[in-house]
Write a protein that holds these residues in place. Structure first.
Motif, short mmCIF file in Angstrom:
data_model
loop_
_atom_site.label_atom_id
_atom_site.label_comp_id
_atom_site.label_asym_id
_atom_site.label_seq_id
_atom_site.Cartn_x
_atom_site.Cartn_y
_atom_site.Cartn_z
N SER A 152 -45.73 -30.08 29.83
CA SER A 152 -45.45 -31.13 29.07
C SER A 152 -44.10 -31.26 28.53
CB SER A 152 -46.09 -30.81 27.84
OG SER A 152 -46.03 -31.86 26.70
N CYS A 153 -43.80 -32.62 28.46
CA CYS A 153 -42.58 -33.29 28.04
C CYS A 153 -42.49 -33.28 26.47
CB CYS A 153 -42.24 -34.62 28.41
SG CYS A 153 -42.17 -34.77 30.12
N ILE A 154 -43.50 -32.85 25.78
CA ILE A 154 -43.48 -32.79 24.33
C ILE A 154 -43.15 -31.59 24.02
CG2 ILE A 154 -45.09 -33.19 22.52
CD1 ILE A 154 -44.80 -35.72 23.70
N ASP A 155 -42.20 -31.62 22.84
CA ASP A 155 -41.83 -30.36 22.10
C ASP A 155 -42.59 -29.96 21.08
OD1 ASP A 155 -40.76 -28.14 20.93
OD2 ASP A 155 -38.78 -28.99 20.87
N PHE A 156 -43.64 -29.17 21.26
CA PHE A 156 -44.84 -29.28 20.19
C PHE A 156 -44.13 -28.71 18.51
CE2 PHE A 156 -47.56 -29.03 23.92
CZ PHE A 156 -48.01 -30.29 23.70
N GLU A 157 -43.13 -28.10 18.85
CA GLU A 157 -42.61 -27.36 17.57
C GLU A 157 -41.80 -28.45 16.92
OE1 GLU A 157 -40.00 -24.00 18.16
OE2 GLU A 157 -41.86 -22.84 19.25
N GLU A 158 -41.39 -29.38 17.61
CA GLU A 158 -40.76 -30.81 17.00
C GLU A 158 -41.51 -31.44 16.35
OE1 GLU A 158 -38.49 -34.57 18.33
OE2 GLU A 158 -38.20 -32.85 19.63
N VAL A 216 -44.44 -42.09 12.74
CA VAL A 216 -44.20 -41.96 14.29
C VAL A 216 -44.67 -42.98 14.93
CG1 VAL A 216 -43.60 -39.65 13.70
CG2 VAL A 216 -46.03 -40.34 14.39
N ARG A 217 -44.16 -43.09 16.04
CA ARG A 217 -44.88 -43.94 17.19
C ARG A 217 -45.36 -42.90 18.12
NH1 ARG A 217 -41.02 -47.08 20.78
NH2 ARG A 217 -40.84 -44.78 21.70
N VAL A 218 -46.70 -42.86 18.36
CA VAL A 218 -47.31 -41.81 19.26
C VAL A 218 -47.95 -42.70 20.42
CG1 VAL A 218 -49.27 -40.42 19.54
CG2 VAL A 218 -48.34 -40.61 17.35
N LYS A 219 -47.40 -42.09 21.82
CA LYS A 219 -47.86 -42.72 22.90
C LYS A 219 -48.82 -41.42 23.51
CE LYS A 219 -43.98 -45.82 24.19
NZ LYS A 219 -43.16 -45.80 25.22
N THR A 220 -50.10 -41.83 23.78
CA THR A 220 -51.16 -41.10 24.29
C THR A 220 -51.82 -41.55 25.50
OG1 THR A 220 -53.00 -39.93 23.69
CG2 THR A 220 -52.68 -41.78 22.51
N LYS A 277 -52.13 -48.82 24.04
CA LYS A 277 -50.92 -49.32 22.96
C LYS A 277 -50.20 -47.82 22.23
CE LYS A 277 -52.37 -54.04 22.80
NZ LYS A 277 -52.67 -55.13 21.93
N PRO A 278 -49.07 -48.03 21.83
CA PRO A 278 -48.77 -46.88 21.12
C PRO A 278 -49.45 -47.02 19.73
CG PRO A 278 -46.84 -48.29 21.79
CD PRO A 278 -47.91 -48.78 22.23
N ILE A 279 -49.64 -45.90 19.05
CA ILE A 279 -50.03 -45.82 17.64
C ILE A 279 -49.18 -45.53 16.89
CG2 ILE A 279 -51.80 -44.34 16.18
CD1 ILE A 279 -53.09 -43.49 19.14
N PHE A 280 -48.96 -46.27 15.77
CA PHE A 280 -48.13 -46.22 14.64
C PHE A 280 -48.83 -45.73 13.39
CE2 PHE A 280 -46.39 -49.29 17.66
CZ PHE A 280 -45.00 -49.01 17.74
N LEU A 299 -50.95 -36.27 24.67
CA LEU A 299 -49.49 -36.89 24.15
C LEU A 299 -48.59 -37.09 25.29
CD1 LEU A 299 -49.11 -34.87 20.73
CD2 LEU A 299 -50.09 -36.94 21.04
N ILE A 300 -48.03 -38.16 25.26
CA ILE A 300 -46.99 -38.56 26.10
C ILE A 300 -45.65 -38.60 25.53
CG2 ILE A 300 -45.90 -40.35 27.72
CD1 ILE A 300 -48.84 -41.20 28.00
N GLU A 301 -45.59 -39.00 24.07
CA GLU A 301 -44.42 -39.29 23.38
C GLU A 301 -44.59 -39.21 21.80
OE1 GLU A 301 -40.23 -41.51 23.74
OE2 GLU A 301 -42.18 -42.93 23.50
N VAL A 302 -44.08 -38.46 21.00
CA VAL A 302 -44.02 -38.91 19.58
C VAL A 302 -42.70 -38.89 19.14
CG1 VAL A 302 -44.65 -37.62 17.57
CG2 VAL A 302 -46.06 -37.24 19.61
#
Length: 85
Positions: free
Chosen positions: A12-18, A27-31, A36-39, A78-81
Motif C-alpha cells: 500500500s502507498c498509504i501510511d496507516f500510522e499517518e 480530509v480528501r479520501v480517494k478510495t 469521486k473523492p470523499i471530503f 484507500l488510495i490516498e488520504v
C-alpha cells in the motif's frame, strides 16, 4: 520464462500510522469504492477501517442519523488520504 509480475495485493502507498494523526481533521479520501473523492472528517481509525463523517461529532446523542452520511471504509480500499487545509 520469468514471471516479472509484481503482487500489489499486500502493498500500500498509504501510511496507516499517518492516518491516525489525521483524526478530527478535514480530509480528501480517494478510495477504490468511489469514483469521486470523499471530503469528510476522520472520526475513527481502527486496524482495518476508517470512519469518516461530514463533521466531527463529540457526542452521538440527539443526532438525526438520516441526514448524517457516514462512511466506514476498509483501509485496504484507500488510495490516498490527504488533509485539506
Amino acid at each position: 520464462m520469468l514471471n516479472n509480475t509484481k503482487n500489489y495485493k499486500n502493498e500500500s502507498c498509504i501510511d496507516f500510522e499517518e492516518i491516525d494523526t489525521l483524526l478530527k481533521k478535514y480530509v480528501r479520501v480517494k478510495t477504490y469504492l468511489s469514483m469521486k473523492p470523499i471530503f469528510r472528517e476522520i472520526l475513527e481509525s481502527t486496524e482495518s477501517t476508517i470512519t469518516v463523517v461530514p463533521e466531527y461529532i463529540e457526542s452521538f446523542e440527539d443526532i438525526n442519523y438520516d441526514k448524517l452520511i457516514t462512511y466506514l471504509l476498509p483501509k485496504s480500499s484507500l488510495i490516498e488520504v490527504k488533509e485539506i487545509l
